[in-house]
Write a protein that holds these residues in place. Structure first.
Motif, PDB file in Angstrom:
ATOM      1  N   PHE A  16       3.955   7.279   1.023  1.00  0.00           N
ATOM      2  CA  PHE A  16       3.514   5.957   1.445  1.00  0.00           C
ATOM      3  C   PHE A  16       4.554   5.271   2.334  1.00  0.00           C
ATOM      4  CE2 PHE A  16       2.195   6.920  -2.891  1.00  0.00           C
ATOM      5  CZ  PHE A  16       0.829   6.710  -2.862  1.00  0.00           C
ATOM      6  N   ALA A  17       4.117   4.246   3.028  1.00  0.00           N
ATOM      7  CA  ALA A  17       4.965   3.255   3.684  1.00  0.00           C
ATOM      8  C   ALA A  17       4.151   1.968   3.672  1.00  0.00           C
ATOM      9  CB  ALA A  17       5.316   3.671   5.106  1.00  0.00           C
ATOM     10  N   SER A  18       4.817   0.839   3.778  1.00  0.00           N
ATOM     11  CA  SER A  18       4.072  -0.420   3.702  1.00  0.00           C
ATOM     12  C   SER A  18       4.524  -1.402   4.779  1.00  0.00           C
ATOM     13  CB  SER A  18       4.228  -1.044   2.315  1.00  0.00           C
ATOM     14  OG  SER A  18       5.588  -1.355   2.068  1.00  0.00           O
ATOM     15  N   PHE A  19       3.634  -2.325   5.092  1.00  0.00           N
ATOM     16  CA  PHE A  19       3.936  -3.402   6.030  1.00  0.00           C
ATOM     17  C   PHE A  19       3.019  -4.571   5.715  1.00  0.00           C
ATOM     18  CE2 PHE A  19       0.517  -1.103   8.110  1.00  0.00           C
ATOM     19  CZ  PHE A  19      -0.231  -2.065   8.773  1.00  0.00           C
ATOM     20  N   SER A  20       3.337  -5.708   6.298  1.00  0.00           N
ATOM     21  CA  SER A  20       2.529  -6.912   6.101  1.00  0.00           C
ATOM     22  C   SER A  20       2.180  -7.524   7.436  1.00  0.00           C
ATOM     23  CB  SER A  20       3.304  -7.943   5.272  1.00  0.00           C
ATOM     24  OG  SER A  20       3.563  -7.452   3.981  1.00  0.00           O
ATOM     25  N   ASP A  21       1.060  -8.246   7.449  1.00  0.00           N
ATOM     26  CA  ASP A  21       0.718  -9.002   8.648  1.00  0.00           C
ATOM     27  C   ASP A  21       1.522 -10.311   8.624  1.00  0.00           C
ATOM     28  OD1 ASP A  21      -0.680 -10.890   7.081  1.00  0.00           O
ATOM     29  OD2 ASP A  21      -2.653 -10.276   7.784  1.00  0.00           O
ATOM     30  N   PRO A  22       1.424 -11.140   9.644  1.00  0.00           N
ATOM     31  CA  PRO A  22       2.239 -12.354   9.688  1.00  0.00           C
ATOM     32  C   PRO A  22       2.029 -13.313   8.512  1.00  0.00           C
ATOM     33  CG  PRO A  22       1.374 -11.896  11.864  1.00  0.00           C
ATOM     34  CD  PRO A  22       0.703 -10.937  10.916  1.00  0.00           C
ATOM     35  N   ASP A  23       0.882 -13.253   7.859  1.00  0.00           N
ATOM     36  CA  ASP A  23       0.640 -14.113   6.701  1.00  0.00           C
ATOM     37  C   ASP A  23       1.137 -13.494   5.404  1.00  0.00           C
ATOM     38  OD1 ASP A  23      -0.843 -16.662   7.319  1.00  0.00           O
ATOM     39  OD2 ASP A  23      -2.036 -15.218   8.449  1.00  0.00           O
ATOM     40  N   GLY A  24       1.469 -12.206   5.423  1.00  0.00           N
ATOM     41  CA  GLY A  24       1.920 -11.524   4.211  1.00  0.00           C
ATOM     42  C   GLY A  24       0.849 -10.672   3.552  1.00  0.00           C
ATOM     43  N   ASN A  25      -0.315 -10.532   4.172  1.00  0.00           N
ATOM     44  CA  ASN A  25      -1.310  -9.598   3.635  1.00  0.00           C
ATOM     45  C   ASN A  25      -0.700  -8.204   3.682  1.00  0.00           C
ATOM     46  OD1 ASN A  25      -3.619 -11.396   3.197  1.00  0.00           O
ATOM     47  ND2 ASN A  25      -3.560 -11.651   5.413  1.00  0.00           N
ATOM     48  N   GLY A  26      -0.745  -7.503   2.544  1.00  0.00           N
ATOM     49  CA  GLY A  26      -0.018  -6.254   2.403  1.00  0.00           C
ATOM     50  C   GLY A  26      -0.823  -5.010   2.671  1.00  0.00           C
ATOM     51  N   TRP A  27      -0.319  -4.200   3.593  1.00  0.00           N
ATOM     52  CA  TRP A  27      -0.939  -2.937   3.970  1.00  0.00           C
ATOM     53  C   TRP A  27      -0.086  -1.774   3.484  1.00  0.00           C
ATOM     54  CZ3 TRP A  27      -5.624  -2.605   6.274  1.00  0.00           C
ATOM     55  CH2 TRP A  27      -6.162  -3.792   6.808  1.00  0.00           C
ATOM     56  N   VAL A  28      -0.735  -0.678   3.127  1.00  0.00           N
ATOM     57  CA  VAL A  28      -0.047   0.542   2.703  1.00  0.00           C
ATOM     58  C   VAL A  28      -0.568   1.707   3.527  1.00  0.00           C
ATOM     59  CG1 VAL A  28       0.360   2.146   0.783  1.00  0.00           C
ATOM     60  CG2 VAL A  28       0.213  -0.320   0.338  1.00  0.00           C
ATOM     61  N   LEU A  29       0.342   2.456   4.113  1.00  0.00           N
ATOM     62  CA  LEU A  29      -0.008   3.729   4.741  1.00  0.00           C
ATOM     63  C   LEU A  29       0.058   4.775   3.645  1.00  0.00           C
ATOM     64  CD1 LEU A  29       2.317   3.571   7.881  1.00  0.00           C
ATOM     65  CD2 LEU A  29      -0.108   2.977   7.767  1.00  0.00           C
ATOM     66  N   GLN A  30      -0.971   5.568   3.491  1.00  0.00           N
ATOM     67  CA  GLN A  30      -0.977   6.642   2.497  1.00  0.00           C
ATOM     68  C   GLN A  30      -1.298   7.947   3.210  1.00  0.00           C
ATOM     69  OE1 GLN A  30      -3.927   6.436  -0.662  1.00  0.00           O
ATOM     70  NE2 GLN A  30      -2.711   7.784  -1.949  1.00  0.00           N
ATOM     71  N   GLU A  31      -0.424   8.925   3.026  1.00  0.00           N
ATOM     72  CA  GLU A  31      -0.622  10.221   3.661  1.00  0.00           C
ATOM     73  C   GLU A  31      -1.598  11.062   2.852  1.00  0.00           C
ATOM     74  OE1 GLU A  31       2.579  12.656   5.813  1.00  0.00           O
ATOM     75  OE2 GLU A  31       2.453  13.571   3.813  1.00  0.00           O
ATOM     76  N   VAL A  32      -2.675  11.466   3.503  1.00  0.00           N
ATOM     77  CA  VAL A  32      -3.677  12.350   2.887  1.00  0.00           C
ATOM     78  C   VAL A  32      -3.870  13.519   3.845  1.00  0.00           C
ATOM     79  CG1 VAL A  32      -6.057  12.583   2.082  1.00  0.00           C
ATOM     80  CG2 VAL A  32      -4.809  10.457   1.673  1.00  0.00           C
ATOM     81  N   THR A  33      -3.483  14.700   3.378  1.00  0.00           N
ATOM     82  CA  THR A  33      -3.603  15.888   4.211  1.00  0.00           C
ATOM     83  C   THR A  33      -4.737  16.794   3.752  1.00  0.00           C
ATOM     84  OG1 THR A  33      -1.906  16.953   2.872  1.00  0.00           O
ATOM     85  CG2 THR A  33      -1.178  15.873   4.909  1.00  0.00           C
ATOM     86  N   THR A  34      -5.021  16.768   2.461  1.00  0.00           N
ATOM     87  CA  THR A  34      -6.139  17.513   1.896  1.00  0.00           C
ATOM     88  C   THR A  34      -6.875  16.605   0.943  1.00  0.00           C
ATOM     89  OG1 THR A  34      -4.853  19.565   2.004  1.00  0.00           O
ATOM     90  CG2 THR A  34      -6.812  19.585   0.597  1.00  0.00           C
TER      91      THR A  34
END
Length: 148
Positions: A124-142
């Motif tokens: 995973f990795a994470s980031f937020s938009d300017p308001d703080g809404n939280g996004w997560v990148l999740q690696e799915v290969t299979t």
């Protein structure tokens, strides 16, 4: 009966700032509607995604920045992180969860680096938009059986 999840509402405090941010991500600008009573709706779709986000004025009563755990599934979390940081987005370092199952809320249980075995669904990795809404990148290969 199919039930397709296609849209989620993201609560924001400044619509124009949010438009700028999601454009910076390279997301497709789908639509904008407004009326003379102050209602405004904006829709964006991440590249390759069948689902979109909507935000605006009068679209949600939720507190701006209160959305969390919004997952973007990628086939290479390192490349996705590099893409976002190259666009000026502050992204966490890549991590995996100490359980090896799914990440905990916030930063609890994070272990630095991708899953040692690079197991699908595990990095995973994470980031937020300017308001703080939280996004997560999740690696799915299979994908797990039965998943698209």
């Amino acid at each position: 009966m199919d039930y397709k999840f296609e849209v989620t509402v993201i609560p924001v405090s400044d619509v124009d700032r949010a438009v700028h941010f999601y454009r910076t991500l390279g997301w497709r600008f789908d639509a904008e509607f407004a009326d003379d009573e102050g209602y405004r709706l904006v829709q964006f779709t991440p590249p390759g995604s069948p689902a979109s986000i909507i935000f605006g004025t009068g679209v949600s009563n939720a507190e701006p920045g209160s959305a969390e755990g919004l997952h973007l599934i990628v086939d290479d979390v390192e490349a996705a992180r590099e893409d976002l940081t190259g666009r000026g987005v502050e992204v966490s370092e890549i991590f995996h969860d100490k359980t090896g199952v799914f990440h905990h809320a916030g930063t609890t249980g994070r272990v630095a680096g991708p899953d040692a075995a690079r197991a699908s669904y595990g990095s995973f990795a994470s980031f937020s938009d300017p308001d703080g809404n939280g996004w997560v990148l999740q690696e799915v290969t299979t994908r797990l059986p039965g998943r698209v």
